[in-house]
Design a protein around this motif. Structure first.
Motif, short mmCIF file in Angstrom:
data_model
loop_
_atom_site.label_atom_id
_atom_site.label_comp_id
_atom_site.label_asym_id
_atom_site.label_seq_id
_atom_site.Cartn_x
_atom_site.Cartn_y
_atom_site.Cartn_z
N UNK A 85 3.09 -5.76 3.81
CA UNK A 85 1.85 -6.12 4.48
C UNK A 85 0.69 -5.44 3.77
N UNK A 86 -0.26 -6.24 3.26
CA UNK A 86 -1.48 -5.71 2.66
C UNK A 86 -2.66 -6.11 3.53
N UNK A 87 -3.60 -5.19 3.73
CA UNK A 87 -4.73 -5.47 4.61
C UNK A 87 -5.98 -4.74 4.15
N UNK A 88 -7.12 -5.42 4.34
CA UNK A 88 -8.42 -4.78 4.12
C UNK A 88 -9.38 -5.25 5.20
N UNK A 89 -10.27 -4.36 5.60
CA UNK A 89 -11.21 -4.75 6.64
C UNK A 89 -11.87 -3.56 7.29
N UNK A 90 -12.37 -3.80 8.52
CA UNK A 90 -13.16 -2.78 9.21
C UNK A 90 -12.35 -1.53 9.55
N UNK A 91 -11.05 -1.65 9.68
CA UNK A 91 -10.22 -0.48 10.01
C UNK A 91 -9.61 0.17 8.77
N UNK A 92 -10.09 -0.25 7.59
CA UNK A 92 -9.60 0.36 6.36
C UNK A 92 -8.78 -0.60 5.53
N UNK A 93 -8.42 -0.13 4.35
CA UNK A 93 -7.65 -0.93 3.40
C UNK A 93 -6.36 -0.19 3.06
N UNK A 94 -5.25 -0.89 3.16
CA UNK A 94 -3.98 -0.23 2.86
C UNK A 94 -2.84 -1.21 2.81
N UNK A 95 -1.65 -0.66 2.59
CA UNK A 95 -0.44 -1.48 2.48
C UNK A 95 0.72 -0.79 3.17
N UNK A 96 1.70 -1.62 3.56
CA UNK A 96 2.95 -1.12 4.12
C UNK A 96 4.10 -1.79 3.39
N UNK A 97 5.14 -1.00 3.10
CA UNK A 97 6.29 -1.49 2.37
C UNK A 97 7.57 -1.20 3.17
N UNK A 98 8.48 -2.15 3.17
CA UNK A 98 9.79 -1.94 3.80
C UNK A 98 10.83 -2.67 2.96
N UNK A 99 11.84 -1.93 2.51
CA UNK A 99 12.85 -2.51 1.61
C UNK A 99 14.26 -2.45 2.18
N UNK A 100 14.37 -2.24 3.50
CA UNK A 100 15.68 -2.15 4.12
C UNK A 100 16.20 -0.72 4.22
N UNK A 101 15.53 0.20 3.52
CA UNK A 101 15.96 1.60 3.55
C UNK A 101 14.80 2.54 3.89
N UNK A 102 13.63 2.26 3.32
CA UNK A 102 12.47 3.12 3.51
C UNK A 102 11.30 2.29 4.04
N UNK A 103 10.48 2.93 4.87
CA UNK A 103 9.24 2.35 5.34
C UNK A 103 8.11 3.27 4.91
N UNK A 104 7.11 2.71 4.20
CA UNK A 104 6.03 3.53 3.65
C UNK A 104 4.69 2.87 3.92
N UNK A 105 3.67 3.71 4.11
CA UNK A 105 2.31 3.24 4.34
C UNK A 105 1.37 4.07 3.47
N UNK A 106 0.42 3.40 2.83
CA UNK A 106 -0.58 4.12 2.05
C UNK A 106 -1.95 3.51 2.31
N UNK A 107 -2.93 4.36 2.59
CA UNK A 107 -4.31 3.93 2.82
C UNK A 107 -5.08 4.06 1.53
N UNK A 108 -5.72 2.97 1.12
CA UNK A 108 -6.44 2.99 -0.15
C UNK A 108 -7.59 3.98 -0.10
#
Length: 265
Positions: A85-108
């Motif tokens: 999931x990639x998103x940009x907007x009023x609440x910030x810009x960032x991405x989330x990744x899930x590969x079946x083992x790890x879940x990660x989030x990073x704010x640009x």
């Protein structure tokens, strides 16, 4: 007197007939709405992978002031265990990744990220991430393995087919439901690919969120997706931080498209 009594009986049956016709119309509307919803959710559940663009607007009240928050992004999904999931907007810009083992989030722009061990399916991930950190992707119920069950759980009263119209030139059927927690309507493409094009949600008892609209466009069905798309590799200079715990609402509730606990994060 006899005539008057007969007139009363006739009027009573006339009213009963009218009530029956009204009930028939309501039942037909409910069957229409549920049929359209089932057609869409069954089709979506059969897609093993897809990508879609999302545009969201939320009418909210923040510290007593009405605001409209907007965001846009892109979702890539591969059942049963990959999500980006990639998103940009009023609440910030960032991405989330899930590969079946790890879940990660990073704010640009922050050079910080959070990552954790994850359960083996998208359904379990969304439940656990929502419960633990309040993370809800756009149109969350539509991403589950059984979107029909997820949406029907919020539709507890009669539905209805509202209209046939167009969204960005695409013919759609608009259906509406009145749930315990929200009134919501969904626009479904009138074609051999009955995809959701727009979801409008009006929570009934949320003092902060008055209305949320999620538009979905640019659907690509069953594309070949690079596994690396779902795997997060932190930048060398990025700092790992802990996930923030979700604020606990006063009670669990289910608003379609927002997950079981609240609005999209």
């Amino acid at each position: 007197m006899r005539r008057r009594k007969l007139y009363g009986v006739v009027c009573t049956f006339a009213l009963l007939g009218a009530g029956s016709a009204f009930g028939q119309q309501r039942d037909e509307g409910d069957r229409c709405a549920r049929s359209e919803l089932k057609k869409m959710t069954d089709f979506l559940a059969r897609q093993r992978s897809f990508t879609v663009n999302s545009e969201r607007s939320s009418d909210v009240v923040v510290q007593g002031k009405a605001q409209t928050l907007r965001s846009r992004g892109r979702i890539a999904l591969q059942r049963p265990d990959k999500l980006r999931v990639d998103r940009e907007g009023d609440l910030g810009t960032g991405s989330a990744w899930y590969d079946g083992r790890q879940f990660s989030v990073m704010q640009k722009g922050t050079h910080t990220y959070a990552t954790t061990k994850a359960p083996p399916t998208i359904d379990e991930l969304m439940d656990q991430a929502e419960e633990a950190i309040g993370w809800v992707p756009p149109g969350a119920d539509l991403l589950s393995s059984d979107p029909g069950e997820a949406l029907r759980s919020g539709a507890v009263s009669a539905g209805r087919c509202l209209s046939h119209t167009e969204i960005d030139g695409t013919p759609v059927t608009v259906v509406a439901f009145d749930g315990l927690d929200a009134r919501w309507q969904i626009s479904i493409e009138d074609s051999a690919t009955p995809l959701p094009r727009e979801l409008v949600i009006a929570p009934k008892d949320d003092p902060e969120v008055k209305r949320q609209t999620v538009k979905l466009s640019g659907w690509q069905l069953n594309p070949k997706l690079d596994p690396q798309l779902f795997t997060f590799t932190p930048p060398k200079d990025a700092e790992r931080v802990a996930f923030l715990a979700a604020k606990q609402p006063p009670e669990k509730r289910h608003v379609p498209g927002q997950g079981r606990r609240g609005v999209e994060r």
